[in-house]
Write a protein that holds these residues in place. Structure first.
Motif, PDB file in Angstrom:
ATOM      1  N   ALA A 275       0.774  -1.284   0.071  1.00  0.00           N
ATOM      2  CA  ALA A 275       0.100   0.184  -0.010  1.00  0.00           C
ATOM      3  C   ALA A 275       0.939   1.208  -0.093  1.00  0.00           C
ATOM      4  N   LYS A 276       0.306   2.155  -0.852  1.00  0.00           N
ATOM      5  CA  LYS A 276       1.109   3.318  -1.041  1.00  0.00           C
ATOM      6  C   LYS A 276       0.771   4.439   0.039  1.00  0.00           C
ATOM      7  N   PRO A 277       1.521   5.474   0.517  1.00  0.00           N
ATOM      8  CA  PRO A 277       1.102   6.412   1.276  1.00  0.00           C
ATOM      9  C   PRO A 277       0.278   7.359   0.662  1.00  0.00           C
ATOM     10  N   ASP A 278      -0.633   7.904   1.580  1.00  0.00           N
ATOM     11  CA  ASP A 278      -1.593   8.898   0.646  1.00  0.00           C
ATOM     12  C   ASP A 278      -1.096  10.156   0.476  1.00  0.00           C
ATOM     13  N   LYS A 279      -1.467  10.709  -0.503  1.00  0.00           N
ATOM     14  CA  LYS A 279      -0.797  11.963  -0.878  1.00  0.00           C
ATOM     15  C   LYS A 279      -1.337  13.354  -0.043  1.00  0.00           C
ATOM     16  N   PRO A 280      -0.270  13.977   0.478  1.00  0.00           N
ATOM     17  CA  PRO A 280      -0.829  15.113   1.347  1.00  0.00           C
ATOM     18  C   PRO A 280      -1.518  16.005   0.607  1.00  0.00           C
TER      19      PRO A 280
END
Length: 201
Positions: free
Chosen positions: A60-65
């Motif tokens: 899972a990729k981190p959410d974009k700020p």
């Protein structure tokens, strides 16, 4: 003589070999038999438990700020008032380089189509500046077919030993429109330029 030596060597080798064959069983028979009577030590069995290895192919990729709603405010520039003295910044002494071009050979006495395009003023020598020395220096050179300078040499400098180097260095940076005769550029020999060095009063 050699045959006798070979025969003796062969007989000695055979005797040593037979002696070793006889000695080896004797040594085995004389060995300590108690070593063979000790019980063998059993090494414990090592078993590894079965484990399932999970492979995570989709990480899972981190959410974009989130983008900021408003950009940060601009900082006000501080008002700085400074008095600048133009005379204090101009530390270079004033010099003048005359564009007086003399012709030192017969090739320059004709039409004179060659024209100066770039003239570079020389730097005032530090030694002459510190001693308050003024003067002039005449440099002679050749204007080539492409308008550059070649064979620049100081021919008349007063006083001697102060302005030769800087004058030659400045003259080598000159650029000319070359002399053209019948549609072909030619070199012009013996072109002279006089640099005058004067300190600011």
């Amino acid at each position: 003589m050699n045959f006798i030596r070979i025969t003796i060597g062969a007989l000695l080798g055979a005797a040593v070999t037979l002696g070793l064959f006889y000695l080896m069983p004797l040594l085995i028979a004389m060995a300590d038999s108690s070593l063979d009577e000790k019980p063998a030590t059993k090494i414990a069995d090592i078993t590894m438990p079965d484990r399932e290895i999970e492979t995570n192919l989709k990480e899972a990729k981190p959410d974009k700020p989130d983008d900021p709603e408003e950009p940060p405010p601009d900082l006000d520039q501080p008002d700085i008032e400074a008095e600048v003295n133009p005379d204090a910044l101009n530390m270079t002494p004033q010099i003048s380089a005359d564009v007086n071009i003399g012709l030192g050979s017969g090739l320059g006495t004709g039409d004179g189509e060659y024209l100066p395009i770039v003239k570079v003023a020389p730097m005032y020598p530090r030694r002459a500046n510190s001693r308050g020395v003024e003067g002039y220096c005449t440099v002679e050179y050749t204007v080539t077919k492409n308008g550059s300078i070649r064979d620049a040499v100081a021919v008349d400098c007063v006083p001697s030993g102060y302005f030769e180097r800087t004058s030659v260095k400045a003259a080598t940076k000159f650029k000319y429109k070359p002399r053209v005769i019948d549609g072909e550029a030619i070199e012009v020999l013996g072109v002279q330029n006089r640099f005058t060095y004067e300190l600011e009063q």
